[in-house]
Design a protein around this motif. Structure first.
Motif, mmCIF file in Angstrom:
data_model
loop_
_atom_site.group_PDB
_atom_site.id
_atom_site.type_symbol
_atom_site.label_atom_id
_atom_site.label_comp_id
_atom_site.label_asym_id
_atom_site.label_seq_id
_atom_site.Cartn_x
_atom_site.Cartn_y
_atom_site.Cartn_z
ATOM 1 N N PHE A 1 -2.489 -1.290 2.852
ATOM 2 C CA PHE A 1 -1.136 -1.381 2.310
ATOM 3 C C PHE A 1 -1.126 -2.087 0.955
ATOM 4 O O PHE A 1 -0.352 -1.730 0.059
ATOM 5 C CB PHE A 1 -0.214 -2.105 3.286
ATOM 6 C CG PHE A 1 0.066 -1.330 4.533
ATOM 7 C CD1 PHE A 1 0.702 -0.098 4.478
ATOM 8 C CD2 PHE A 1 -0.307 -1.814 5.766
ATOM 9 C CE1 PHE A 1 0.960 0.635 5.628
ATOM 10 C CE2 PHE A 1 -0.056 -1.100 6.924
ATOM 11 C CZ PHE A 1 0.574 0.123 6.852
ATOM 12 N N VAL A 2 -1.995 -3.100 0.809
ATOM 13 C CA VAL A 2 -2.079 -3.802 -0.483
ATOM 14 C C VAL A 2 -2.536 -2.837 -1.573
ATOM 15 O O VAL A 2 -1.945 -2.777 -2.657
ATOM 16 C CB VAL A 2 -3.043 -5.000 -0.379
ATOM 17 C CG1 VAL A 2 -3.299 -5.595 -1.773
ATOM 18 C CG2 VAL A 2 -2.473 -6.069 0.548
ATOM 19 N N VAL A 3 -3.587 -2.054 -1.283
ATOM 20 C CA VAL A 3 -4.088 -1.090 -2.270
ATOM 21 C C VAL A 3 -3.058 0.005 -2.511
ATOM 22 O O VAL A 3 -2.883 0.458 -3.649
ATOM 23 C CB VAL A 3 -5.433 -0.496 -1.799
ATOM 24 C CG1 VAL A 3 -5.895 0.618 -2.731
ATOM 25 C CG2 VAL A 3 -6.499 -1.588 -1.722
ATOM 26 N N GLN A 4 -2.362 0.414 -1.474
ATOM 27 C CA GLN A 4 -1.312 1.425 -1.665
ATOM 28 C C GLN A 4 -0.223 0.913 -2.601
ATOM 29 O O GLN A 4 0.273 1.641 -3.463
ATOM 30 C CB GLN A 4 -0.702 1.802 -0.316
ATOM 31 C CG GLN A 4 0.313 2.939 -0.401
ATOM 32 C CD GLN A 4 0.900 3.293 0.955
ATOM 33 O OE1 GLN A 4 1.216 2.408 1.752
ATOM 34 N NE2 GLN A 4 1.051 4.580 1.232
ATOM 35 N N GLY A 5 0.140 -0.369 -2.449
ATOM 36 C CA GLY A 5 1.139 -0.947 -3.332
ATOM 37 C C GLY A 5 0.664 -1.030 -4.772
ATOM 38 O O GLY A 5 1.463 -0.898 -5.709
#
Length: 432
Positions: free
Chosen positions: A386-390
């Protein structure tokens, strides 16, 4: 299995699956299970377990390490790491993709959070990598995979929590994480080198004569000065016998603020935001620790750990077979639970099994942390995904495919540690 075993497990998955706060959900499971199956004063058991869980002196280090990470997140610390690393890896196969791995490794040495490590490093490296023409999937995979090192390389917030719950020396856990963490770093870099030699899609490095390149490399090392100072204060004070983990954390916070003041980023807004962030995270972790202590006590009254342990022992597995079974269980649970829930749910059951198989509590702590790292990059609840997606705006499926090689490297690392426990044990063994 008896109803006293099945009911708490079902309740646990139902409550946590509903999206309830982890801490309150764990308490709810413990209270409901004791009320249903045992005629004991639940309120007294709850109060005593919560007090025992939160009274450990080692927990003092927890908010201090979180505060240090919050402050570093608002500094220009990672910019300096990138400037120092870039000239050294530019001409390697894989090129600047290695800045993701080394940047996360260095940042993990002074940060205790996987998500914070991924976010802080990714904000600098991902845009630079895509601007220079590097493959997006390789950039995302190496960032999400290497970001997990924030849990394994000390200081680690999750190591402190495991140490408190399992009554294991936090200092020995910190020492135990260093060698496996550095080995994982090298294995990640090795994969990037192999990939570059096979795919051959690394952009051409900027040309420079040998003498000029070495001059640039050593000049760039000046940017590591703040990192070396902070690492020296933090790790040097602990392993030099000058300070406990809590005292070292306090010294590191003061040092971090001094570094930020020198670079001009120590503003009132940065301090306020860091304190608010620390209060939120520390409160959440405190609630989980208190609930985990109570749930562990409740499960003991119900006999759940002994029942499940008996079922697994009846399989007559070898030590390596037991580790393989536990790894499969953790991988499956990691798809649905975040790391903290994974630890508090399984620790009372798995720890006695592993120690009976001949592994010590420090070794199991490193095994468990690597399992939690895997949970960070497994969908649908992998926090690093989710961090990388953000940061990138890419789909979760794309990021998941990109991180598969790093997941498999972690699996290989677990079996390497199981076959050669001395990799974990030799450095803690040097600490009295």
């Amino acid at each position: 299995m008896p109803l006293t075993v099945i009911t708490p497990i079902v309740l646990l998955f139902l409550i946590l699956g509903s999206g309830a706060w982890v801490g309150l959900g764990l308490m709810g499971v413990g209270i409901s299970s004791l009320a249903l199956f045992r005629s004991i004063p639940v309120d007294k058991v709850l109060s005593q377990a919560v007090w025992n869980g939160l009274a450990s002196p080692e927990l003092v280090a927890l908010p201090l390490f979180i505060l240090m990470a919050e402050l570093l997140f608002r500094s220009r610390f990672v910019d300096g790491l990138f400037r120092a690393i870039e000239p050294w890896v530019r001409n390697l196969p894989g090129g600047l993709l290695h800045t993701n791995v080394l940047g996360c490794t260095f940042f993990a040495l002074i940060s205790g959070s996987s998500a914070a490590t991924t976010s802080a490093v990714g904000k600098i490296t991902y845009g630079e990598l895509t601007r220079r023409g590097y493959d997006k999937r390789a950039a995302m995979g190496s960032l999400a995979g290497a970001g997990t090192l924030g849990f394994l390389i000390p200081p680690s917030v999750i190591m402190i929590i495991y140490g408190v719950l399992s009554q294991t020396s936090v200092l020995k856990l910190f020492a135990a994480g260093i060698v496996p963490g550095l080995m994982l770093c090298l294995m990640f870099m090795g994969w990037l080198v192999m990939r570059a030699l096979i795919v051959r899609d690394t952009p051409r490095a900027e040309s420079a004569d040998s003498r000029g390149l070495w001059t640039e490399r050593f000049t760039a090392l000046r940017s590591l000065a703040p990192f070396l100072v902070l690492m020296g204060v933090l790790l040097g004070s602990m392993y030099g016998g000058l300070a406990s983990p809590s005292e070292a954390a306090a010294l590191a916070v003061v040092t971090t603020m001094g570094i930020m003041a020198a670079e001009g980023t120590l503003t009132l807004r940065a301090i306020i935001d860091s304190c608010i962030g620390t209060a939120r995270v520390a409160s959440m972790l405190g609630l989980i620790i208190a609930a985990a202590s109570f749930l562990s006590t409740a499960m003991g009254f119900l006999g759940l750990p002994q029942a499940i342990a008996g079922q697994i022992q009846s399989l007559n597995l070898s030590p390596l077979g037991l580790i393989a079974l536990l790894l499969v269980i953790y991988i499956i649970l990691g798809c649905f639970l975040e790391g903290m829930s994974l630890i508090v749910m399984t620790l009372p059951i798995a720890l006695p099994l592993v120690t009976a198989a001949g592994y010590d509590k420090v070794w199991f702590g490193i095994f468990l942390i690597i399992a939690v790292e895997m949970a960070q990059i497994t969908p649908p609840v992998g926090m690093n995904l989710f961090v990388v997606q953000g940061l990138t705006g890419e789909s979760l499926a794309t990021i998941t495919r990109a991180v598969v090689p790093f997941f498999l490297i972690m699996v290989a690392m677990v079996f390497l540690l199981a076959g050669f426990p001395a990799i974990v044990d030799w450095l803690p063994g040097m600490i009295d």
